[in-house]
Scaffold this active site. Structure first.
Site, PDB file in Angstrom:
ATOM      1  N   ARG A 239       0.858  -1.194   0.000  1.00 35.23           N
ATOM      2  CA  ARG A 239       0.000   0.000   0.000  1.00 35.23           C
ATOM      3  C   ARG A 239       0.888   1.236   0.000  1.00 35.23           C
ATOM      4  O   ARG A 239       1.698   1.405   0.910  1.00 35.23           O
ATOM      5  CB  ARG A 239      -0.894   0.012   1.241  1.00 35.23           C
ATOM      6  CG  ARG A 239      -1.795  -1.215   1.395  1.00 35.23           C
ATOM      7  CD  ARG A 239      -3.095  -1.050   0.641  1.00 35.23           C
ATOM      8  NE  ARG A 239      -3.807  -2.311   0.516  1.00 35.23           N
ATOM      9  CZ  ARG A 239      -4.903  -2.645   1.188  1.00 35.23           C
ATOM     10  NH1 ARG A 239      -5.411  -1.801   2.058  1.00 35.23           N
ATOM     11  NH2 ARG A 239      -5.497  -3.793   0.980  1.00 35.23           N
ATOM     12  N   GLU A 241      -0.085   4.377   0.289  1.00 31.41           N
ATOM     13  CA  GLU A 241      -0.634   5.591   0.905  1.00 31.41           C
ATOM     14  C   GLU A 241       0.341   6.146   1.941  1.00 31.41           C
ATOM     15  O   GLU A 241       1.037   5.386   2.609  1.00 31.41           O
ATOM     16  CB  GLU A 241      -2.003   5.347   1.526  1.00 31.41           C
ATOM     17  CG  GLU A 241      -2.000   4.527   2.795  1.00 31.41           C
ATOM     18  CD  GLU A 241      -2.989   3.372   2.737  1.00 31.41           C
ATOM     19  OE1 GLU A 241      -4.177   3.596   2.896  1.00 31.41           O
ATOM     20  OE2 GLU A 241      -2.544   2.227   2.505  1.00 31.41           O
ATOM     21  N   ARG A 247      -1.001   2.111  12.866  1.00 30.31           N
ATOM     22  CA  ARG A 247      -1.526   0.835  12.359  1.00 30.31           C
ATOM     23  C   ARG A 247      -1.427   0.635  10.847  1.00 30.31           C
ATOM     24  O   ARG A 247      -2.000  -0.288  10.293  1.00 30.31           O
ATOM     25  CB  ARG A 247      -2.973   0.674  12.792  1.00 30.31           C
ATOM     26  CG  ARG A 247      -3.894   1.761  12.273  1.00 30.31           C
ATOM     27  CD  ARG A 247      -5.298   1.402  12.668  1.00 30.31           C
ATOM     28  NE  ARG A 247      -6.281   2.291  12.092  1.00 30.31           N
ATOM     29  CZ  ARG A 247      -7.566   2.049  12.119  1.00 30.31           C
ATOM     30  NH1 ARG A 247      -8.014   0.946  12.648  1.00 30.31           N
ATOM     31  NH2 ARG A 247      -8.406   2.908  11.601  1.00 30.31           N
ATOM     32  N   HIS A 248      -0.697   1.532  10.170  1.00 36.17           N
ATOM     33  CA  HIS A 248      -0.527   1.374   8.725  1.00 36.17           C
ATOM     34  C   HIS A 248       0.912   1.066   8.355  1.00 36.17           C
ATOM     35  O   HIS A 248       1.838   1.740   8.798  1.00 36.17           O
ATOM     36  CB  HIS A 248      -0.966   2.638   7.985  1.00 36.17           C
ATOM     37  CG  HIS A 248      -2.443   2.820   7.964  1.00 36.17           C
ATOM     38  ND1 HIS A 248      -3.100   3.579   8.912  1.00 36.17           N
ATOM     39  CD2 HIS A 248      -3.387   2.330   7.142  1.00 36.17           C
ATOM     40  CE1 HIS A 248      -4.404   3.540   8.661  1.00 36.17           C
ATOM     41  NE2 HIS A 248      -4.608   2.785   7.599  1.00 36.17           N
ATOM     42  N   GLU A 390     -10.126  -2.007  13.331  1.00 34.88           N
ATOM     43  CA  GLU A 390     -10.448  -2.930  12.253  1.00 34.88           C
ATOM     44  C   GLU A 390      -9.295  -3.890  11.989  1.00 34.88           C
ATOM     45  O   GLU A 390      -8.150  -3.480  11.880  1.00 34.88           O
ATOM     46  CB  GLU A 390     -10.728  -2.114  10.982  1.00 34.88           C
ATOM     47  CG  GLU A 390     -11.123  -2.958   9.796  1.00 34.88           C
ATOM     48  CD  GLU A 390     -10.648  -2.345   8.487  1.00 34.88           C
ATOM     49  OE1 GLU A 390     -10.849  -1.141   8.274  1.00 34.88           O
ATOM     50  OE2 GLU A 390     -10.068  -3.086   7.679  1.00 34.88           O
ATOM     51  N   SER A 393     -11.669  -6.899   6.619  1.00 32.42           N
ATOM     52  CA  SER A 393     -12.839  -6.472   5.879  1.00 32.42           C
ATOM     53  C   SER A 393     -13.197  -7.580   4.918  1.00 32.42           C
ATOM     54  O   SER A 393     -12.339  -8.342   4.473  1.00 32.42           O
ATOM     55  CB  SER A 393     -12.620  -5.135   5.182  1.00 32.42           C
ATOM     56  OG  SER A 393     -11.756  -5.309   4.109  1.00 32.42           O
ATOM     57  N   ARG A 441      -1.764  -6.782  12.311  1.00 29.05           N
ATOM     58  CA  ARG A 441      -2.797  -6.173  13.175  1.00 29.05           C
ATOM     59  C   ARG A 441      -3.393  -7.178  14.134  1.00 29.05           C
ATOM     60  O   ARG A 441      -3.743  -6.828  15.270  1.00 29.05           O
ATOM     61  CB  ARG A 441      -3.917  -5.575  12.310  1.00 29.05           C
ATOM     62  CG  ARG A 441      -3.535  -4.234  11.766  1.00 29.05           C
ATOM     63  CD  ARG A 441      -4.751  -3.454  11.318  1.00 29.05           C
ATOM     64  NE  ARG A 441      -4.317  -2.331  10.504  1.00 29.05           N
ATOM     65  CZ  ARG A 441      -5.127  -1.561   9.813  1.00 29.05           C
ATOM     66  NH1 ARG A 441      -6.427  -1.798   9.814  1.00 29.05           N
ATOM     67  NH2 ARG A 441      -4.649  -0.558   9.118  1.00 29.05           N
TER      68      ARG A 441
HETATM   69  O1  4AD Z   1      -9.590  -3.459   4.359  1.00 32.40           O
HETATM   70  P1  4AD Z   1      -8.646  -3.907   3.290  1.00 32.40           P
HETATM   71  O2  4AD Z   1      -8.017  -2.866   2.469  1.00 32.40           O
HETATM   72  O3  4AD Z   1      -9.455  -4.943   2.410  1.00 32.40           O
HETATM   73  C1  4AD Z   1      -8.994  -5.620   1.312  1.00 32.40           C
HETATM   74  O4  4AD Z   1      -7.852  -5.596   0.901  1.00 32.40           O
HETATM   75  C2  4AD Z   1     -10.016  -6.527   0.715  1.00 32.40           C
HETATM   76  N1  4AD Z   1      -9.540  -7.017  -0.592  1.00 32.40           N
HETATM   77  C3  4AD Z   1     -10.270  -7.668   1.650  1.00 32.40           C
HETATM   78  C4  4AD Z   1     -11.394  -8.521   1.184  1.00 32.40           C
HETATM   79  O5  4AD Z   1     -11.228  -9.708   0.990  1.00 32.40           O
HETATM   80  N2  4AD Z   1     -12.539  -7.932   1.054  1.00 32.40           N
HETATM   81  O6  4AD Z   1      -7.499  -4.774   3.966  1.00 32.40           O
HETATM   82  C5  4AD Z   1      -7.799  -5.936   4.698  1.00 32.40           C
HETATM   83  C6  4AD Z   1      -7.111  -5.913   6.051  1.00 32.40           C
HETATM   84  C7  4AD Z   1      -7.538  -4.801   6.967  1.00 32.40           C
HETATM   85  O7  4AD Z   1      -8.669  -5.155   7.704  1.00 32.40           O
HETATM   86  C8  4AD Z   1      -6.356  -4.639   7.874  1.00 32.40           C
HETATM   87  O8  4AD Z   1      -6.333  -5.632   8.895  1.00 32.40           O
HETATM   88  C9  4AD Z   1      -5.216  -4.919   6.959  1.00 32.40           C
HETATM   89  O9  4AD Z   1      -5.715  -5.676   5.877  1.00 32.40           O
HETATM   90  N3  4AD Z   1      -4.639  -3.678   6.432  1.00 32.40           N
HETATM   91  C10 4AD Z   1      -3.440  -3.171   6.806  1.00 32.40           C
HETATM   92  N4  4AD Z   1      -2.534  -3.617   7.681  1.00 32.40           N
HETATM   93  C11 4AD Z   1      -1.394  -2.902   7.818  1.00 32.40           C
HETATM   94  N5  4AD Z   1      -1.121  -1.773   7.109  1.00 32.40           N
HETATM   95  C12 4AD Z   1      -2.010  -1.299   6.207  1.00 32.40           C
HETATM   96  N6  4AD Z   1      -1.721  -0.212   5.490  1.00 32.40           N
HETATM   97  C13 4AD Z   1      -3.226  -2.013   6.023  1.00 32.40           C
HETATM   98  N7  4AD Z   1      -4.304  -1.839   5.214  1.00 32.40           N
HETATM   99  C14 4AD Z   1      -5.129  -2.849   5.483  1.00 32.40           C
END
Ligand code: 4AD
Length: 467
Positions: A239, A241, A247-248, A390, A393, A441
């Site tokens: 990612r 961003e 937590r990111h 969270e 998702s 997480r």
């Molecule tokens: O919520 P996210 O972005 O969802 C997806 O990627 C979907 N494709 C999932 C699906 O099957 N619908 O990311 C899923 C999870 C989040 O709930 C969080 O636990 C973790 O990935 N997550 C991160 N962990 C650490 N750093 C980040 N920048 C994260 N972004 C998401």
């Protein structure tokens, strides 16, 4: 054919035996020029070695001098006889000593340690107490620890944290195997963004623009299209961003699953329920000692959860927040603060810190999310929270070609970059859904840690690409 022993296996049963052990030299305590103590460490175990000059045992004063000249954290082999001390040992994990006959230095630590390991495992309470007593203790700040990560990782707290992480990953695999999932590996070099939005790392792929996968989303769905029925993946997620939060990460480990749905997307929630109850049970029952080690430095309350995971609707969650004085803009996502607060409210009302919030507004979910049949302003989707944050998702996905294309366009996505994904829905795809979990997480929040950098081996954030 010498008898190597792991420091962690040394106990009273070994008394009188001759052993050979290897470890990091954690501490030296010279008593005189004829005697010194060395504490050796392997993984999470430590043992005290007693070196006394003794001509009968073949231990010279030179050997004692040699041992005292070694630097901390050097890798040392010790040959000696196991003995049981009269008094219990407070500063080592193993309750036996080694009466040393020979010492060999295998790899000398040539650099001064950036910090003392014992400073890196002190709890906040210890620091506060020392301050009150007018004692000056050195704090190892986060960046220093990360700059010298391999040294920091040697502490018991980190050794325990990453063993827990390894177990979580293992239970994830085992549980999904038991439910007829198969493990897959989808490409991380892809042609377009997988979650929509601009937060992708872009790169050149043989002269063609490409990016690192933001999730296995599109390909795990294509595995369903490919007829595998139930798949999971443990893999890296990227990612881009610029989020500088607790937590990111810019790279983390995703635990993803995707499955056919027979009748209702709650079948996906049931998998999450069984999976997480299995993870929590395993950690509480089989990892007690590891959790205690973490608890000593970072005290936390055991996670409260129910045997059957609580599910509440987004609407109910919004109402609970409203009743408690927090207004959420209609049909919008929860911000971090609102998530935390909802976590507290749910804990008070239902006695759990782990719950599923479902039926989110469609507008706040990715384009591939299935709208609610009865009310398309909502979606068949959910987030899962631990301690008000969270960690998962998930959703039912759109499985028809026409609707998928329409939703992608409505969400402003350049469909030419994901045309093979969209086309794959023109050959008949069963209804399906899935979820994604961030491994770091899960460990962070189960252990009540305050920063995701504590649960990522070599964290990648917007400020850090090394070590
Ligand atoms: O919520 P996210 O972005 O969802 C997806 O990627 C979907 N494709 C999932 C699906 O099957 N619908 O990311 C899923 C999870 C989040 O709930 C969080 O636990 C973790 O990935 N997550 C991160 N962990 C650490 N750093 C980040 N920048 C994260 N972004 C998401």
């Amino acid at each position: 054919g010498r008898s190597w022993t792991d420091i962690g296996d040394l106990d009273e049963a070994a008394a009188g035996r001759s052993v050979l052990v290897r470890g990091f030299a954690e501490r030296f305590r010279p008593v005189s020029n004829k005697m010194t103590f060395i504490v050796l460490r392997k993984k999470m175990s430590t043992v005290q070695c007693v070196l006394v000059a003794n001509a009968d045992a073949g231990v010279s004063t030179q050997m004692v001098r040699f041992a005292t000249s070694l630097s901390r954290e050097s890798v040392i082999d010790v040959e000696g006889v196991v003995s049981v001390p009269k008094e219990p040992l407070k500063s080592t994990t193993q309750q036996v000593e080694i009466q040393v006959r020979k010492v060999y230095c295998i790899s000398r630590a040539i650099a001064a340690l950036p910090f003392n390991l014992e400073d890196a495992v002190r709890s906040e309470a210890e620091f506060e107490k020392a301050e009150q007593d007018g004692e000056k203790l050195v704090r190892v700040c986060q960046d220093t620890g990360l700059n010298y990560r391999v040294v920091e990782l040697r502490t018991a707290t980190y050794q325990a944290t990453f063993r827990i992480q390894s177990d979580v990953e293992n239970i994830f695999r085992e549980y999904l195997y038991s439910k007829s999932f198969i493990g897959v590996h989808t490409p991380k070099l892809i042609s377009g963004s997988s979650e929509g939005g601009a937060a992708v790392f872009e790169l050149q792929y043989h002269g063609q623009p490409a990016c690192l996968a933001q999730s296995p989303q599109l390909y795990k769905q294509m595995c369903i299209s490919g007829g595998f029925g139930h798949v999971f993946e443990v893999g890296s997620i990227f990612r881009a961003e610029n989020s500088n939060t607790h937590r990111h990460l810019c790279e983390f480990t995703g635990l993803d699953a995707e499955m056919e749905i027979n009748e209702h997307y709650f079948e996906v929630c049931d998998i999450i329920d069984g999976l997480f109850v299995a993870i929590f049970k395993h950690l509480n029952e089989n990892c007690k000692n590891l959790l205690e080690i973490i608890n000593k430095q970072y005290p936390f309350e055991p996670l409260k959860y129910l045997e059957k995971t609580l599910k509440i609707t987004y609407e109910e969650g919004i109402q609970m927040l409203k009743d408690a004085g927090t207004e959420i803009e209609p049909m919008s996502d929860l911000n971090t603060e609102a998530e935390k607060k909802l976590g507290r409210l749910v804990k008070e009302k239902y006695g759990t810190e782990f719950f599923i919030l479902y039926r989110y507004p469609l507008a706040v979910r990715p384009f591939y999310t299935m709208p609610c049949y009865e009310d398309p302003a909502y979606s068949n989707s959910f987030d899962v929270f631990i301690r008000g944050e969270e960690i998962i998702s998930g959703a039912q996905r759109i499985h028809t070609h026409e609707l998928l294309r329409k939703r992608a366009i409505e969400c402003g996505i350049d469909t030419s970059t994901i045309s093979s994904y969209i086309e794959s829905f023109s050959y008949g795809v069963p209804p399906h859904g899935g979820f994604g979990v961030g491994l770091e997480r899960v460990v962070m929040l189960f252990c009540g840690l305050n920063n995701i950098r504590k649960t990522s081996l070599f964290p990648r954030d917007p400020q850090r690409l090394t070590p």
